[in-house]
Scaffold this active site. Structure first.
Site, PDB file in Angstrom:
ATOM      1  NE  ARG A 120      -3.670   0.230   2.500  1.00  9.24           N
ATOM      2  CZ  ARG A 120      -4.112   0.739   3.649  1.00  9.24           C
ATOM      3  NH1 ARG A 120      -3.850   0.134   4.789  1.00  9.24           N
ATOM      4  NH2 ARG A 120      -4.818   1.844   3.661  1.00  9.24           N
ATOM      5  NE  ARG A 124      -2.675   4.037   4.062  1.00  7.90           N
ATOM      6  CZ  ARG A 124      -1.578   3.468   3.583  1.00  7.90           C
ATOM      7  NH1 ARG A 124      -0.985   3.973   2.521  1.00  7.90           N
ATOM      8  NH2 ARG A 124      -1.054   2.404   4.148  1.00  7.90           N
TER       9      ARG A 124
END
Length: 153
Positions: A120, A124
């Site tokens: 990931r 964010r």
């Protein structure tokens, strides 16, 4: 306020609404194994009103300063998914205490894909239920406030 001025304002509101709706109906395409709208990134930047409404004292960042993958993530958030990772759209607990203090469940987190990463990565978007949005490029060590998303229908 004059009737003519009200009519002009009403017409502008209708035109803006139509522009927003037409920007959401782009052709679907596939990029990097993910389904995204081909015109969504450009439409998102062009149509996002630059709001002076600030939620926090954090530094700000404009949409045109974000990496393109963050614009893809903002588009997915606006559409309600589907998200590329099972950890996306989960409650963000703000354990670092850098975002404004809100009740648990107020914030949700979303991955901004990092090219070349096989996980990931660190980038964010954190979004609040009131339309506030924050970007972090360093896995919550710091945040920058994005222009507020519209919460109007």
């Amino acid at each position: 306020m004059s009737t003519r001025r009200l009519a002009t304002i009403g017409a502008l509101i209708v035109l803006i609404g139509l522009a927003l709706l037409s920007g959401l109906g782009g052709e679907d395409s596939t990029a990097g194994g993910r389904e995204v709208e081909a015109t969504s990134t450009t439409a998102l930047v062009e149509q996002q009103p630059q709001s002076d409404r600030r939620i926090s004292d954090l530094p700000s960042i404009e949409l045109n300063e974000l990496p393109p993958e963050a614009l893809d993530t903002l588009d997915l958030i606006a559409r309600g998914g589907p998200y590329p990772f099972d950890r996306d759209d989960l409650v963000f607990e703000n354990r670092e205490g850098l975002l404004p203090d809100r009740d648990r469940g107020h914030y949700r987190e979303y991955t901004v894909i990092t090219p070349g990463e096989d996980d990931r990565g660190a980038r964010r978007i954190v979004a609040g239920v009131d339309g506030e949005r924050y970007y972090t490029a360093d896995h919550y060590a710091s945040f920058r406030e994005l222009p507020a998303a519209s919460t109007d229908g």
